[in-house]
Design a protein around this motif. Structure first.
Motif, PDB file in Angstrom:
ATOM      1  N   ARG A 145       3.473  -3.589  -3.156  1.00  0.00           N
ATOM      2  CA  ARG A 145       2.751  -2.348  -2.936  1.00  0.00           C
ATOM      3  C   ARG A 145       3.213  -1.283  -3.930  1.00  0.00           C
ATOM      4  O   ARG A 145       2.415  -0.513  -4.463  1.00  0.00           O
ATOM      5  CB  ARG A 145       3.019  -1.890  -1.512  1.00  0.00           C
ATOM      6  N   GLU A 153       0.873   0.730  -6.569  1.00  0.00           N
ATOM      7  CA  GLU A 153       0.765   2.196  -6.616  1.00  0.00           C
ATOM      8  C   GLU A 153       1.187   2.738  -7.983  1.00  0.00           C
ATOM      9  O   GLU A 153       0.563   3.654  -8.515  1.00  0.00           O
ATOM     10  CB  GLU A 153       1.604   2.832  -5.496  1.00  0.00           C
ATOM     11  N   HIS A 157      -4.110  -1.713  -3.785  1.00  0.00           N
ATOM     12  CA  HIS A 157      -4.026  -0.249  -3.737  1.00  0.00           C
ATOM     13  C   HIS A 157      -5.386   0.280  -4.157  1.00  0.00           C
ATOM     14  O   HIS A 157      -5.960  -0.176  -5.144  1.00  0.00           O
ATOM     15  CB  HIS A 157      -2.929   0.234  -4.686  1.00  0.00           C
ATOM     16  N   GLU A 168      -1.357   4.844 -10.915  1.00  0.00           N
ATOM     17  CA  GLU A 168      -1.134   6.096 -11.643  1.00  0.00           C
ATOM     18  C   GLU A 168      -1.451   5.955 -13.124  1.00  0.00           C
ATOM     19  O   GLU A 168      -1.579   6.950 -13.828  1.00  0.00           O
ATOM     20  CB  GLU A 168       0.342   6.517 -11.499  1.00  0.00           C
TER      21      GLU A 168
END
Ligand SMILES: Cc1cc2nc3c(=O)[nH]c(=O)nc-3n(C[C@H](O)[C@H](O)[C@H](O)COP(=O)(O)OP(=O)(O)OC[C@H]3O[C@@H](n4cnc5c(N)ncnc54)[C@H](O)[C@@H]3O)c2cc1C
Ligand code: FES
Ligand code: FES
Lengths: 783, 167, 265
Positions: A119, A123, A39, A127
């Motif tokens: 994935r 992700e 990512h 964050e």
């Protein structure tokens, strides 16, 4: 050679059965065990200094294998991303590395990568990365970018000006002195997002003990990616294999070596496992390059009889935050702005500037839509100013058939073409005279119809090697290998890398035509650097004019050798052997023939071929043509503008194109349909809009509107055929012609519809809001 | 917090424990291994992910797999019978209704629903019926032609033509 | 573009669903068709940690006429409304609006309850429901309550629903015989959200406009009634010039915003 059966045949595409059943494999469809998901964490700022990146919390998150920042990776880049000359050898540009280290220059620039087992985990962890920025004021306006007090993106360059170059010839002052009509106009090429329906994606597998790297990437240029992966990551080129699998559209957006290709490969090398990165649309709109983003100022000198004397165009080109690999290719817009017309003087200038936005690069047409937009608007502006019919103004200024090969003021030589033949045909199809009557009637009823045309000419083919090396810095040619197997089946390897253009079908037609081997027995292989020699990939409507012809030439070489072997087997003189429809025989005795299949088999039984001859039946061609190719055509749009809402409806779209020999007319028409729709998108719908902070506001397909089925009409196409003299098949390119012609065709039609309101120009995209304001700017009193 | 999902896809049964946030499209692609259904936009605009759920075409990127628990799903892979293409697939091939092919599976699934609901559509109805699917390659011209051609073949009473099988 | 993790239940009855909402409090959200919520969750603009999927509650998908009103279950999809013969006859305004929402796939999943609860000022159904003076029947921890449309749409993305309440039914008074309605939507492309739209329901008595309700989409933070236009039309015979004069008043009391597709004009 026998009468051609395959050239000109609209046979169905061999690509399609796998694609209509969902069994083709795009990058994300390739099965890969133990794959790690990457990512990319991207800058949320348009212009800022990176103060710190805190990755600790991300590293601890579930499923995370590693987190890397620019600082962690920078020592592994042996070179920056490539930048080509592309018409501006003396431009200034910064070194651009795949990931930001100290400063971010556009929202969307990579700042960190997360590697995780899924994935979702990648992700989630993204964050948890805490980035502190010191915001700098963003540069977002092309003209203000080069004002004295503008913030500077690249301190090492000292200003935001990359180049300011002139392309001029003829006495422009004299042209203006002679002119009865002088017009100044500003034209805008808004920033566009290419939007291939498949975004980009990369699957990289670096094997630690053999140091071999395999990369699957959704690209138009696998051969270039291979070279640059090797150079940037310091891997032997022989250890790098790049494959472009099924590619879901490109339109120029997959024409460059991208940061994520390098980052994915590097990540795989770092952790010793296959790594996959699939771009989502949110990233795509910022991370994949944009197109156009130019302002054009033009001054026009003409006589009152419509004769064009000269133009003085200036292109203000927004390069975005860096100079992309082919970023200055768009300068071609100035070089070919003369179009299909004669004039006495041309005084062109191009200025390239940096702004805090996604870099721009080639997007379908790259320079030629801009050139066509300019010169075809110029024709209409002259018509409006002189009161002449736009058709007559064009006729008056056309380069004539007897002028061919015609050399432009800037020294480019057109290969062939009679521009009146496509125009006449298009006018007849649309019933131009009849339309003008209907238009006048309708105006009386408060209905606003308009007709617009473009009689474009474009340069494509991208070869000759010397010319392209001088102009772009890359020596371009076509490549093919035609290789016959023991049983007489053939493999054709090509240097182009199609992504929807149907090369597997059309190139098989080309080889079949020469060798008489059925298309079903010819496999066309592309997009894998481990198979065959280097190729020059697919862009600039170059493939058929270069690689397609290379296939023809390799097949001819194979035929020559086959004749030699046949002569040996038939115990005849080579000069007496005729090759036809896959069979060789002695002149006059076609009944005693041997087939290409028999000849192929003999070629691998070296005792059966002439002494001193190498075994096998294979030929390779690097095809270097003598000139570019210059397709041309006439497009006409009929529109209706709704006076209440300002909405435009395209009632008819007629196009007559001449791309020389059409190998598979069905495929040619398909290229035109898609190209025309894309140009309509620019004319009516599309624009990448940024806010004052440099954030992309049209950042998804909800806000960035591309045409859907109800927004375009069915197209009425016809063709004329003027074979190109510069290649054996006589082909020209057709991949971009539709887009090159259609946006200005539609805009010319809208401006024509709005003539009763005194409107001389409409800025793209011609939204209902803009048009409504143009119609009502005097309180609607001129209705 | 995993949840059990059992679905039938193209006649075959699948059962998995999944995170509730798993999108149906990812279930179909990653757990069922059917990669013909594509993701083109992530914002429910492009229709590349269109599949049939209980007879209704849906954008599988805008549905959680858990919502489909118990459903009958059909994807592009379920249309052809062996190597015999479905008439819509055949028509897309015949009429050159695709170029890069990325939008095609979703486009065909949307076309299937369109013809189920309106077996004899006008050009305008076809275009409106496809408004949820974006194609950047074809300009839709040949997609419309393909659907017109498929409608003819599929019309009740149309000659039972044996579509060519894939060679 | 993957939503943040959450936990999930799919109760079979309305009381069970309400109980789940009560138990989870603020962190829970109702999931219906998901065609507003899931896109927001994918962008992580909405990150509920618990979803109560009401999609498996059996008796929430219906359209029926009962004593002078038409009742529509909250889970009725846009497609079902578009197709309903009853709606087409009695509330053509709603079928007309339904057919213009998004695209066929969106209409197959999106629900009228979700569209109302989401209270998007650019949504098509909220405007119609306001013009038709719908009643919203709401289940919650306490007794069922009814909110009239004029009180239901509070602000952008805000309805009068409490977090632990579920919209169960939308009830509309059957317009009198001869009353006509339609929805006019203006958007850039046919599948797009409205730039502006107008919902109109008109009852004539002879040639005279007896009753008229006009709703506006995209002209403020909630759907709006064009009261001044309604006023101007009432009692008129609907000649062109009267309509034009009335239409001039359309902007009164509105507050449209500049956006990518259009300026406030
Ligand atoms: C591509 C696309 C295009 C669209 N175009 C349009 C358009 O042109 N016009 C238009 O009006 N809409 C449009 N929509 C939105 C669509 O109509 C949605 O379906 C609708 O707005 C929400 O309904 P839903 O059932 O999907 O609700 P959900 O997404 O499930 O829920 C939306 C919100 O309402 C709450 N909620 C849902 N049901 C209830 C209930 N019964 N009780 C309490 N709370 C509830 C949820 O908690 C959530 O906050 C579009 C959507 C998409 C994806
Ligand atoms: S990926 Fe589902 S609509 Fe685009
Ligand atoms: S065929 Fe390429 S997007 Fe439709």
């Amino acid at each position: 050679m026998a009468v051609s059966q395959m050239i000109g045949a609209s046979i169905k595409r061999r690509e399609d059965p796998r694609l209509v059943t969902g069994t083709g494999s795009y990058v994300d469809d390739i099965p890969q065990t133990a794959v790690v998901h990457m990512h990319v964490v991207r800058s949320t700022e348009a212009h800022a200094r990176i103060l710190s990146i805190e990755t600790g919390r991300a590293r601890e998150a579930d499923g995370v294998l590693a987190v890397f920042t620019g600082k962690d990776l920078k020592s592994e880049f042996n070179a920056p991303l490539p930048v080509t000359v592309c018409f501006v050898p003396d431009k200034k540009y910064p070194n651009h590395y795949p990931i930001a280290v100290d400063k971010v220059l556009y929202a969307g620039e990579p700042v960190a990568i997360v590697l995780a087992t899924s994935r979702a985990a990648a992700e989630d962890a993204g964050e948890r990365i805490d980035i502190r920025y010191e915001s700098l004021s963003p540069v977002l306006d092309i003209e203000k970018a080069i004002e004295k007090d503008a913030p500077v993106l690249h301190e090492e360059i000292g200003s935001n000006l990359s180049f300011d170059v002139k392309f001029a010839s003829g006495d422009i002052e004299a042209a203006f002195r002679e002119a009865d009509v002088k017009i100044k106009q500003r034209l805008i090429q808004q920033r566009l997002i290419p939007v291939a329906v498949e975004g980009r994606g990369v699957l990289a597998d670096y094997k630690p003990f053999t140091n071999k790297l395999t990369v699957y990437t959704s690209t138009q240029i696998p051969h270039f990616v291979k070279v640059w992966l090797a150079v940037i990551l310091g891997i032997s080129e022989s250890n790098v294999r790049v494959v472009a699998p099924e590619v879901g559209g490109g339109f120029g957006s997959k024409i460059r070596v991208y940061p994520e290709e390098i980052l994915t490969a590097l990540a795989s090398r770092r952790i010793g496992r296959p790594v996959k990165w699939i771009e989502d649309r949110n990233e795509n709109v910022k991370a994949t390059h944009h197109g156009r983003s130019q302002i054009w100022d033009v001054e026009i000198a003409a006589k009152k009889d419509g004769t064009l004397l000269g133009i003085r165009p200036t292109q203000w080109l927004d390069l975005g935050a860096y100079c992309s690999q082919f970023g200055t290719f768009q300068v071609l817009g100035v070089l070919v702005a003369q179009g299909a017309y004669k004039m006495k003087a041309f005084d062109g200038r191009s200025v390239g500037v940096f702004t805090n936005r996604t870099p721009t690069d080639a997007y379908r047409g790259a320079g030629r839509p801009e050139a066509t937009y300019l010169i075809e608007r110029v024709m209409d502006l002259i018509a409006r100013e002189t009161g002449l019919d736009p058709v007559e103004v064009r006729r008056k200024n056309f380069v004539r058939a007897e002028d061919q090969p015609f050399t432009t003021l800037l020294g480019l030589t057109y290969d062939s073409g009679d521009y009146t033949i496509t125009l006449d045909k298009a006018l007849e199809m649309v019933d131009y005279k009849g339309f003008r009557k209907e238009q006048a009637e309708k105006r009386k009823q408060g209905k606003y119809l308009g007709i617009g045309l473009a009689t474009y000419i474009e340069i494509c083919g991208l070869g000759p090697a010397a010319a392209t090396q001088a102009a772009t810095g890359v020596s371009l040619w076509g490549m093919s290998v035609v290789n016959l197997h023991f049983t007489g089946k053939a493999t054709v390897i090509i240097g182009s890398s199609p992504h929807g253009q149907g090369h597997e079908t059309t190139y098989a037609q080309v080889a079949s035509d020469v060798l008489g081997i059925p298309v079903e027995d010819i496999d066309v292989v592309h997009g894998d650097t481990a198979i065959g020699p280097m190729g020059m990939n697919t862009y600039g409507s170059r493939s058929t004019a270069l690689d397609g012809n290379a296939v023809h030439l390799s097949a001819m070489k194979v035929q020559e050798k086959a004749k030699k072997i046949a002569a040996h087997l038939l115990e005849a003189a080579e000069a007496d052997v005729v090759y036809e429809n896959g069979k060789a025989f002695v002149k006059g005795t076609p009944s005693k023939s041997i087939t290409i299949q028999e000849i192929a088999m003999a070629a691998f039984q070296t005792n059966r071929i002439p002494k001193g001859m190498e075994g096998g039946l294979e030929a390779t061609t690097f095809f270097d043509p003598s000139n570019f190719v210059w397709p041309f055509g006439a497009h006409i749009a009929v529109v209706e503008v709704d006076a209440d809402t300002g909405a435009t409806k395209i009632l008819r779209y007629v196009a007559v194109d001449d791309c020389g020999t059409r190998i598979n007319p069905m495929v040619v028409d398909g290229q035109l349909h898609g190209g025309i729709a894309q140009g309509i998108g620019q004319a009516l719908f599309e624009e990448a809009v940024y806010d004052e902070a440099g954030q992309l506001r049209s950042g998804s397909l909800t806000d960035y509107l591309i045409p859907a089925a109800p927004d375009v009409p069915s197209f009425e196409l016809a063709a004329t055929v003027t074979p190109s003299p510069v290649n054996p098949l006589g082909t020209k390119g057709i991949g971009e012609a539709g887009t090159i012609a259609s946006s200005v065709t539609v805009i010319n039609a809208i401006v024509d519809a709005l003539a009763p309101f005194g409107v001389k120009d409409v800025i793209m995209p011609a939204t209902p809001d803009k048009i409504w304001h143009l119609m009502h700017r005097n309180g609607g009193s001129n209705r | 917090m995993r949840r059990r999902v059992a679905v039938t896809i193209n006649g075959a049964k699948y059962e998995h424990e999944v995170e509730p946030r798993l999108l149906l499209v990812h279930y179909i692609r990653e757990l069922a291994g059917l990669t013909g259904t594509h993701v083109g936009c992530d914002t429910s605009n492009c229709g590349a992910c269109t599949v049939d759920v209980n007879g209704h075409s849906v954008k599988s990127c805008t549905m959680f797999a858990v919502q489909a628990d118990g459903a009958e799903i059909m994807t592009i892979e379920g249309l052809a019978k062996g190597t015999t293409l479905h008439p819509i697939q055949q028509a897309f091939w015949d009429e050159h209704g695709l170029q890069c092919g990325f939008c095609t599976p979703g486009m065909i699934m949307a076309a299937k629903q369109l013809l189920e609901r309106n077996p004899n559509p006008t050009e305008r109805e076809i275009r409106l019926g496809l408004e949820g699917n974006l194609c950047r390659c074809t300009g839709y011209h040949n997609i419309v032609k393909a659907i017109q051609a498929a409608a003819k073949v599929m019309a009740p009473g149309a000659e039972a033509k044996t579509p060519a099988s894939v060679s | 573009m993957i939503p943040a993790a959450f936990d999930y239940v799919a109760p079979r009855t309305l009381p069970e669903a309400v109980a789940e909402l009560v138990q989870r409090g603020q962190e829970a959200k109702v999931l219906a068709g998901g065609h507003s919520l899931i896109p927001l969750m994918k962008l992580r603009l909405s990150t509920p940690s618990f979803l109560v999927d009401i999609g498996r509650i059996n008796n929430l998908n219906y359209i029926r006429e009962e004593d002078g009103h038409i009742a529509i279950g909250a889970l009725t999809t846009h497609h079902d409304i578009q197709l309903s013969e009853l709606i087409r006859r009695k509330l053509p305004l709603l079928s007309s609006a339904a057919s213009q929402i998004g695209d066929p796939q969106v209409r197959n999943r999106g629900t009228i309850g979700g569209a109302a609860a989401h209270a998007d000022p650019f949504g098509d159904f909220p405007t119609c429901l306001l013009a038709l003076e719908a009643d919203f029947i709401i289940a919650g921890p306490r007794e069922e309550r009814t909110i009239p449309a004029r009180d239901f749409f509070v602000d952008t993305f805000t309805s009068a629903l409490e977090p632990n309440e579920i919209l169960r039914e939308i009830r509309l008074v059957t317009p009198p015989e001869g009353s006509k309605g339609t929805y006019l939507k203006f958007s850039r492309r046919s599948q797009d959200w409205a730039i502006v739209a107008v919902a109109a329901q008109v009852s004539l008595s002879g040639h005279e406009v007896k009753n008229v309700a006009i709703g506006l989409t995209g002209m403020g933070s909630t759907p709006l009634r064009a009261r001044a236009v309604e006023q101007a039309l009432r009692g008129k015979a609907g000649h062109d010039d009267e309509i034009r004069a009335a239409a001039e008043k359309a902007a009164e009391g509105t507050n449209p915003q500049q956006d990518l597709n259009g300026s406030p004009d």
